[in-house]
Write a protein that holds these residues in place. Structure first.
Motif, PDB file in Angstrom:
ATOM      1  N   GLY B 123      13.105  20.207 -13.826  1.00 35.87           N
ATOM      2  CA  GLY B 123      12.777  21.353 -14.676  1.00 35.87           C
ATOM      3  C   GLY B 123      12.460  20.958 -16.106  1.00 35.87           C
ATOM      4  N   VAL B 124      13.335  20.133 -16.683  1.00 37.77           N
ATOM      5  CA  VAL B 124      13.162  19.795 -18.100  1.00 37.77           C
ATOM      6  C   VAL B 124      11.871  19.013 -18.358  1.00 37.77           C
ATOM      7  N   TRP B 131       9.635  15.891 -26.904  1.00 38.19           N
ATOM      8  CA  TRP B 131      10.584  14.784 -26.782  1.00 38.19           C
ATOM      9  C   TRP B 131      11.570  14.973 -25.631  1.00 38.19           C
ATOM     10  N   ILE B 132      12.104  16.171 -25.567  1.00 35.91           N
ATOM     11  CA  ILE B 132      13.165  16.403 -24.583  1.00 35.91           C
ATOM     12  C   ILE B 132      12.640  16.312 -23.145  1.00 35.91           C
ATOM     13  N   SER B 133      11.346  16.522 -22.950  1.00 39.02           N
ATOM     14  CA  SER B 133      10.755  16.457 -21.607  1.00 39.02           C
ATOM     15  C   SER B 133      10.251  15.060 -21.259  1.00 39.02           C
ATOM     16  N   GLN B 134      10.409  14.125 -22.196  1.00 34.28           N
ATOM     17  CA  GLN B 134       9.861  12.786 -21.952  1.00 34.28           C
ATOM     18  C   GLN B 134      10.938  11.719 -21.807  1.00 34.28           C
ATOM     19  N   ARG B 135      12.137  12.139 -21.409  1.00 34.48           N
ATOM     20  CA  ARG B 135      13.225  11.166 -21.218  1.00 34.48           C
ATOM     21  C   ARG B 135      13.125  10.530 -19.833  1.00 34.48           C
ATOM     22  N   THR B 136      13.883   9.464 -19.634  1.00 35.08           N
ATOM     23  CA  THR B 136      13.872   8.800 -18.330  1.00 35.08           C
ATOM     24  C   THR B 136      14.735   9.597 -17.338  1.00 35.08           C
ATOM     25  N   PRO B 137      14.466   9.410 -16.017  1.00 37.03           N
ATOM     26  CA  PRO B 137      15.278  10.122 -15.018  1.00 37.03           C
ATOM     27  C   PRO B 137      16.775   9.877 -15.204  1.00 37.03           C
ATOM     28  N   ILE B 138      17.128   8.658 -15.585  1.00 38.74           N
ATOM     29  CA  ILE B 138      18.554   8.356 -15.691  1.00 38.74           C
ATOM     30  C   ILE B 138      19.200   9.151 -16.827  1.00 38.74           C
ATOM     31  N   THR B 139      18.425   9.455 -17.859  1.00 41.27           N
ATOM     32  CA  THR B 139      18.944  10.294 -18.943  1.00 41.27           C
ATOM     33  C   THR B 139      19.243  11.692 -18.426  1.00 41.27           C
ATOM     34  N   TYR B 140      18.302  12.225 -17.628  1.00 42.96           N
ATOM     35  CA  TYR B 140      18.536  13.566 -17.057  1.00 42.96           C
ATOM     36  C   TYR B 140      19.731  13.550 -16.111  1.00 42.96           C
ATOM     37  N   ALA B 141      19.862  12.441 -15.370  1.00 40.25           N
ATOM     38  CA  ALA B 141      20.987  12.338 -14.437  1.00 40.25           C
ATOM     39  C   ALA B 141      22.312  12.352 -15.199  1.00 40.25           C
ATOM     40  N   CYS B 142      22.380  11.553 -16.269  1.00 40.01           N
ATOM     41  CA  CYS B 142      23.611  11.521 -17.069  1.00 40.01           C
ATOM     42  C   CYS B 142      23.866  12.891 -17.689  1.00 40.01           C
ATOM     43  N   ALA B 143      22.798  13.528 -18.188  1.00 38.65           N
ATOM     44  CA  ALA B 143      22.957  14.856 -18.790  1.00 38.65           C
ATOM     45  C   ALA B 143      23.570  15.815 -17.769  1.00 38.65           C
ATOM     46  N   THR B 144      23.073  15.745 -16.524  1.00 39.04           N
ATOM     47  CA  THR B 144      23.584  16.634 -15.475  1.00 39.04           C
ATOM     48  C   THR B 144      25.074  16.411 -15.235  1.00 39.04           C
ATOM     49  N   LEU B 145      25.439  15.139 -15.104  1.00 38.44           N
ATOM     50  CA  LEU B 145      26.855  14.840 -14.854  1.00 38.44           C
ATOM     51  C   LEU B 145      27.718  15.334 -16.011  1.00 38.44           C
TER      52      LEU B 145
END
Lengths: 243, 273
Positions: B123-124, B131-145
């Motif tokens: 989604g993001v 900027w917020i939509s251009q992070r790496t998948p692992i950043t989104y994964a950590c954010a989720t956790l």
């Protein structure tokens, strides 16, 4: 004598129940006043109102000429001058005896640890617990814990010490050591308002005894007046029940 | 008596373990399953990897799980505390934040983490919001956790804070300590001590849930095992991943139990005044 602290026609309600019904009481410098009365007569509530742990509904509390009901007053500043000791000790179980005594002066007053430590050790010395300064409160007896709690309040060098039935939770054999400390403090000139059920203690130590009944001061006077010649029927009835 | 009891319990344990092994060994298709999940040769390749065949080393991939949960745990401890503090604050001006914190914990404790992972991970970036939509998948994964576990941990903190008797607050206030000092010096140290075991429980869950982030294309242990399974038609990689997770979580579980037992002993010993 000018009053250090005075309650002026203080009223306090909990819901429909009016716990304090127009209390007026002055406490002079170096004076020791004992509050007596049955459970539920409003002794504890009055003490809590005096150091702003409870808000009052009507009336005023005046500390050295300054009204404490003023909205601009910071309750935390007031409480550094008016300290309270509770029936249940409420020592901090995660801190050593010494750290319990030092917490207020170091954190609330921002004084240096070294300086405060010297004073705290002197206070603990006075109650004979200096050798146990580094132990945790739950290693001490109830009487020792309550004496530490009193000393913790004294470390703040308060103008007034409020004591809320400080011996009521103690084993009868431990009451004496706490009352001895209070007697000692009274002789040393500490200004104290003491809610108590210990009538002999009140007779020996108090400059003035105040009898509270259903949220009102029924009678107040010297210990011999109150205990030997009570004027009011309610006072006499209360005293005959506790003696 | 003690020795007889020891002999009896060892004997019954041996019999039960033996029965379980026998059951799997004698299952009609047991040999087949053993080949798929417990093949020694595949086990070794999975552990070490084989670059010539584009096979990952699950051990190396597991490093991703480890640093993810270490980073996330640290962040969760901080955000969870912030949430709990907001929720318990009495300051009138913070009332909207108090409500927001309550809603936050309700919502994120109520959504399966895999759905939050999709929402954040797809989604993001999909929003194309700079900027917020251009992070790496692992950043989104950590954010989720962090988002999800902060909600759990906030509740643990809150329970801990509520378990501190009101008399402690009164005593602190009557020494003239401010709200923040009362929280920092009196409530929090006691609250945290009371909730170390449940906090560690949540951390064990967090460690395991790092295995979900492969869904976003991150090659961690579980995803590496998945890749091996797809390429070699053998699932021994999942066994390797499971063993690696166990190597991490069992010491933690034992330590948690040890703390719980110690705490119980301390309370029992301290029960008399």
């Amino acid at each position: 004598m000018s009053a250090v602290i005075s309650a002026q026609n203080v009223r306090k309600r909990f819901g429909d129940h009016e716990v304090l019904r127009g209390i007026s009481l002055d406490l002079a410098e170096h004076e020791v006043v004992c509050l007596i009365g049955a459970s539920g007569s409003g002794k504890s509530t009055l003490l809590r109102c005096l150091n702003l742990l409870e808000t009052i509904d009507e009336g005023d509390i005046v500390f050295r000429g300054q009204s404490l009901t003023d909205a601009r007053i910071d309750p935390n500043l007031v409480r550094r001058h008016i300290s309270i000791v509770f029936q249940a000790f409420n020592l901090f179980p995660h801190l050593s005896v010494l750290d319990n005594v030092m917490l207020g002066p170091v954190r609330a007053l921002g004084r240096s640890r070294d300086e405060v430590k010297v004073e705290a050790m002197e206070l603990l010395e006075r109650i004979g617990l200096a050798p146990r300064a580094l132990e945790f409160p739950d290693r001490l007896s109830g009487g020792q814990q309550q004496r530490v709690a009193i000393v913790r309040s004294l470390a703040m060098k308060p103008d007034v010490l409020l004591l809320d039935e400080v011996t009521s939770a103690l084993d009868p054999t431990l009451v004496g050591e706490v009352l001895d400390l209070l007697t000692d403090l009274a002789r040393g000139g500490t200004t104290m308002l003491i809610a108590t059920h210990e009538m002999n203690f009140a007779r020996n130590v108090a400059d003035r005894v105040v009898f509270l009944h259903n949220g009102e001061i029924v009678e107040s006077g010297t210990p011999s007046q109150i205990f030997d010649q009570p004027r009011e029927a309610a006072t006499a009835a209360f005293l005959s029940r506790v003696n | 008596m003690g020795r007889r009891a020891a002999v009896a319990s060892s004997l019954s344990s041996a019999i039960i373990v033996g029965l379980i092994i026998w059951f799997f060994w004698r299952a009609p298709n047991g040999a087949n399953v053993r080949h798929f999940f417990l093949d020694p040769h595949s086990f070794w390749i999975n552990l070490t990897g084989d670059p010539s065949r584009s096979l990952y080393s699950i051990l190396r991939c597991f490093e991703t799980n480890v640093w993810m949960f270490m980073l996330c745990e640290a962040l969760v401890l901080i955000f969870g505390l912030g949430l709990a503090w907001l929720r318990l604050s009495r300051t009138p001006i913070l009332a909207p934040l108090r409500v927001a914190s309550a809603i936050y914990t309700d919502v994120f404790r109520g959504i399966p983490i895999i759905l939050v992972l999709f929402a954040v991970g797809y989604g993001v970036p999909g929003m194309q919001a700079g900027w917020i939509s251009q992070r790496t998948p692992i950043t989104y994964a950590c954010a989720t956790l962090v988002i999800t576990y902060s909600a759990y941990v906030a509740e643990v903190y809150r329970a801990g804070m509520n378990s501190v008797p009101n008399g402690q607050v009164m005593a602190a206030r009557s020494l003239g300590l401010s709200d923040v000092q009362t929280m920092r010096r009196v409530i929090l140290p006691q609250a945290v001590r009371n909730v170390v075991p449940p906090l560690l429980n949540d951390f064990i869950s967090l460690q395991k849930d790092t295995a979900l982030v492969g869904t976003l294309g991150i090659v961690e242990a579980n995803q590496a095992a998945h890749v091996f399974g797809a390429m070699e038609f053998n699932y021994t990689g999942y066994t390797v991943a499971a063993l690696l997770f166990l190597a991490l979580t069992i010491p933690m579980t034992r330590y948690t139990d040890h703390l719980i037992a110690k705490d119980r002993r301390r309370r029992l010993a301290g029960g008399t005044v």
